[in-house]
Each structure stands twice: as structure tokens, then as C-alpha cells.
Design a protein around this motif. Structure first.
Motif, PDB file in Angstrom:
ATOM      1  N   SER A  91       0.823  -1.206   0.000  1.00 29.24           N
ATOM      2  CA  SER A  91       0.000   0.000   0.000  1.00 29.24           C
ATOM      3  C   SER A  91       0.858   1.257   0.000  1.00 29.24           C
ATOM      4  O   SER A  91       0.547   2.226  -0.704  1.00 29.24           O
ATOM      5  CB  SER A  91      -0.915   0.012   1.228  1.00 29.24           C
ATOM      6  N   GLU A  92       1.933   1.257   0.788  1.00 26.17           N
ATOM      7  CA  GLU A  92       2.789   2.435   0.903  1.00 26.17           C
ATOM      8  C   GLU A  92       3.549   2.714  -0.384  1.00 26.17           C
ATOM      9  O   GLU A  92       3.707   3.869  -0.778  1.00 26.17           O
ATOM     10  CB  GLU A  92       3.768   2.246   2.065  1.00 26.17           C
ATOM     11  N   VAL A  93       4.020   1.677  -1.043  1.00 29.86           N
ATOM     12  CA  VAL A  93       4.877   1.866  -2.214  1.00 29.86           C
ATOM     13  C   VAL A  93       4.087   1.868  -3.526  1.00 29.86           C
ATOM     14  O   VAL A  93       4.373   2.676  -4.420  1.00 29.86           O
ATOM     15  CB  VAL A  93       5.962   0.770  -2.265  1.00 29.86           C
ATOM     16  N   TYR A  94       3.089   0.998  -3.635  1.00 30.92           N
ATOM     17  CA  TYR A  94       2.412   0.817  -4.926  1.00 30.92           C
ATOM     18  C   TYR A  94       0.991   1.371  -4.969  1.00 30.92           C
ATOM     19  O   TYR A  94       0.401   1.446  -6.039  1.00 30.92           O
ATOM     20  CB  TYR A  94       2.388  -0.669  -5.296  1.00 30.92           C
ATOM     21  N   GLY A  95       0.433   1.746  -3.822  1.00 28.10           N
ATOM     22  CA  GLY A  95      -0.874   2.379  -3.812  1.00 28.10           C
ATOM     23  C   GLY A  95      -2.031   1.412  -3.620  1.00 28.10           C
ATOM     24  O   GLY A  95      -1.871   0.198  -3.590  1.00 28.10           O
ATOM     25  N   PHE A  96      -3.227   1.989  -3.494  1.00 24.09           N
ATOM     26  CA  PHE A  96      -4.424   1.210  -3.185  1.00 24.09           C
ATOM     27  C   PHE A  96      -4.850   0.310  -4.349  1.00 24.09           C
ATOM     28  O   PHE A  96      -5.255  -0.838  -4.143  1.00 24.09           O
ATOM     29  CB  PHE A  96      -5.559   2.170  -2.814  1.00 24.09           C
ATOM     30  N   ASP A 253      -6.301  11.348  -6.648  1.00 25.79           N
ATOM     31  CA  ASP A 253      -6.437  10.777  -5.312  1.00 25.79           C
ATOM     32  C   ASP A 253      -6.233   9.266  -5.399  1.00 25.79           C
ATOM     33  O   ASP A 253      -6.905   8.578  -6.162  1.00 25.79           O
ATOM     34  CB  ASP A 253      -7.849  11.076  -4.780  1.00 25.79           C
ATOM     35  N   ALA A 254      -5.301   8.760  -4.602  1.00 33.83           N
ATOM     36  CA  ALA A 254      -4.921   7.354  -4.712  1.00 33.83           C
ATOM     37  C   ALA A 254      -6.061   6.390  -4.365  1.00 33.83           C
ATOM     38  O   ALA A 254      -6.051   5.240  -4.789  1.00 33.83           O
ATOM     39  CB  ALA A 254      -3.732   7.066  -3.796  1.00 33.83           C
ATOM     40  N   LEU A 255      -7.048   6.841  -3.612  1.00 31.19           N
ATOM     41  CA  LEU A 255      -8.175   5.977  -3.261  1.00 31.19           C
ATOM     42  C   LEU A 255      -9.201   5.861  -4.382  1.00 31.19           C
ATOM     43  O   LEU A 255     -10.093   5.022  -4.327  1.00 31.19           O
ATOM     44  CB  LEU A 255      -8.881   6.485  -1.994  1.00 31.19           C
ATOM     45  N   HIS A 256      -9.058   6.700  -5.397  1.00 32.68           N
ATOM     46  CA  HIS A 256     -10.060   6.708  -6.463  1.00 32.68           C
ATOM     47  C   HIS A 256      -9.439   6.548  -7.849  1.00 32.68           C
ATOM     48  O   HIS A 256     -10.059   6.855  -8.856  1.00 32.68           O
ATOM     49  CB  HIS A 256     -10.848   8.014  -6.434  1.00 32.68           C
ATOM     50  N   ASP A 257      -8.180   6.040  -7.900  1.00 26.08           N
ATOM     51  CA  ASP A 257      -7.553   5.891  -9.204  1.00 26.08           C
ATOM     52  C   ASP A 257      -8.017   4.599  -9.872  1.00 26.08           C
ATOM     53  O   ASP A 257      -8.637   3.757  -9.266  1.00 26.08           O
ATOM     54  CB  ASP A 257      -6.029   5.895  -9.086  1.00 26.08           C
TER      55      ASP A 257
END
Length: 257
Positions: A91-96, A253-257
Motif C-alpha cells: 500500500s505504501e509503495v504501490y498504492g491502493f 487521489d490514490a483511493l479513487h484511481d
């Protein structure tokens, strides 16, 4: 663009035949390796979790509704925290989005594992095979344990990843410890509560005190493991951020990509 079917045809005049066989390119980077270890950890954990474990069985200490001793847990208590550590790294490096794909991969692998065990247990045993009942006992998972493992894992991992990314959107590269611990508290609590609620009767936990103990011990253990390995997690994340050439601020926004 070269048509795949054209590779079977002889080279035309003026065009040399290929020197080597044709293959598709595999995506580079550390992501596939982490996903593989993440998935393997989930599968092994769910097998080990079918065993009920009790420490200090000769002692009895009760504080209100909480049974302090003996300590009841499952056989995966020492391994399952690794799945959340790997989930934090992803999650930290590659995203949600990338972590969701890893979670879906793990979910599919768990379903395949359960399906294979179901078939293998029911295959007719050979006359010389004397361990059918032992095989059935270890790998013949009950519907309760299957549901508990899948539900707890799916909800807990998604909440863990979403919480970490949500905090990172607001802190950017600062306060890594806060999002690692914060995401673990949310994800592990949901996972532990869901798994224990469904699985407790299947592994022999049949009293309220034992159940509360089962939930609290599991939650505290996993959270403490996260805190203890923070230096290692920090180091792994730092190396991956440095080695991954595409690591950069996202455009949305990483939560909505």
C-alpha cells in the motif's frame, strides 16, 4: 506491429528470419515477488489456523469477562501478522489500486486452495494409504473456517490498505509510523473480530470468556508484531521507493484511481 500469427510464416524475401523464439515480456520490479510472498503467507496461514492453540493451560486467571489465562489462539498466530506487514509495504509503495489487485489475487488463491483440498479429501484412498483420516482432519476444512478466513482476510486487508493510503494522502511522505500502525489497528481489528466470530465454534472455543480472550489476544499480538518490526518495514519500504523507477506523486487521489 507484428501479428502473432505471422510468426509461423516463413520470412519474406529481404526480411531475415528471427534468431530466437518469441516470448512476451514480464513486468519488471519487485511487485510480483511481494504479491507471491503475500499470497503464499495467506494460504499457509489459513491452513495453520485450523488448529486451536492454548498456552498456560494449567493456569486459570479471570478478570471480569476477560480470561487472562489460559491464552487461546490459533495455529497461525506467528505467521499471519506477516500478511499485514506485506500489505502495508504494498500500500505504501504501490498504492491502493495495486494492493487491491494483490488482495484479489490472494482471495482467488485461497478459493483455489480450498477447492483443491475439498477434491483431494474426497478422492478414493489407495489400499496402501493409511492416513486418510489424518489427511481429512488436517485439510478437510469446515465451511465455518473457510468463511471465517475469507471474510476476515478480505475485509481486513482492504481496510488496512485504504486506511494507510487515506492517511498518506494527508501526510504525504511524513509520519510513516502513524499510517503503518494506524492501518494495522483498523485492519487487524476488523479481521480478527470477523474471523474469531465465525471460526471460534469450529476450533472449540465455546465460552464468552474464551472468545473475548481469542479476539483480544489475536488483535494485540498482531499489532505488537507490527510495532516490533517497524525498523525492518521502514527499511524495506525505503529500499523499494529507491529502487522502483516509477515511484512519484500520483496525479489523482490514490483511493479513487
Amino acid at each position: 506491429m507484428t501479428d502473432a500469427n505471422s510468426l509461423d510464416k516463413p520470412a519474406e524475401s529481404g526480411h531475415p528470419a528471427p534468431k530466437h523464439a518469441a516470448f512476451a515480456q514480464v513486468a519488471r520490479g519487485f511487485y510480483p515477488v511481494i504479491v507471491a510472498v503475500f499470497t503464499a503467507t495467506l494460504i499457509i496461514s489459513n491452513i495453520c489456523a485450523t488448529k486451536g492453540v492454548e498456552f498456560f493451560s494449567g493456569s486459570s486467571v479471570v478478570l471480569g469477562p476477560l480470561q487472562i489465562l489460559p491464552i487461546a489462539t490459533d495455529g497461525a498466530f506467528f505467521l499471519f501478522p506477516l500478511a499485514y506487514i506485506l500489505g502495508d509495504v504494498l500500500s505504501e509503495v504501490y498504492g491502493f489500486r495495486a494492493t487491491r489487485h494483490a488482495i484479489y489475487t490472494g482471495f482467488a488463491a485461497l478459493l483455489l486452495t480450498v477447492g483443491c483440498f475439498f477434491v483431494a479429501v474426497r478422492l478414493p484412498a489407495a489400499g496402501f494409504y493409511e492416513n486418510q483420516e489424518a489427511f481429512r482432519t488436517v485439510l478437510g476444512t469446515t465451511p465455518q473456517l473457510v468463511l471465517a478466513g475469507l471474510a476476515g482476510y478480505f475485509v481486513g486487508q482492504l481496510l488496512n490498505s485504504a486506511t494507510l493510503v487515506f492517511i498518506k494522502e494527508r501526510t504525504k511522505e511524513k509520519h510513516l509510523w502513524a499510517r503503518l500502525i494506524g492501518s494495522t489497528v483498523v485492519g487487524e481489528f476488523a479481521d480478527t473480530l470477523i474471523f474469531c466470530s465465525i471460526a471460534a465454534p469450529a476450533i472449540g472455543i465455546d465460552t464468552w470468556q474464551s472468545f473475548v480472550n481469542f479476539v483480544i489476544v489475536g488483535f494485540i499480538w498482531k499489532t505488537v508484531c507490527e510495532v516490533l518490526v517497524l525498523p525492518i518495514t521502514y527499511r524495506v519500504i525505503a529500499i523499494l521507493k529507491k529502487k522502483e523507477p516509477t515511484y512519484a506523486p500520483a496525479q489523482v487521489d490514490a483511493l479513487h484511481d
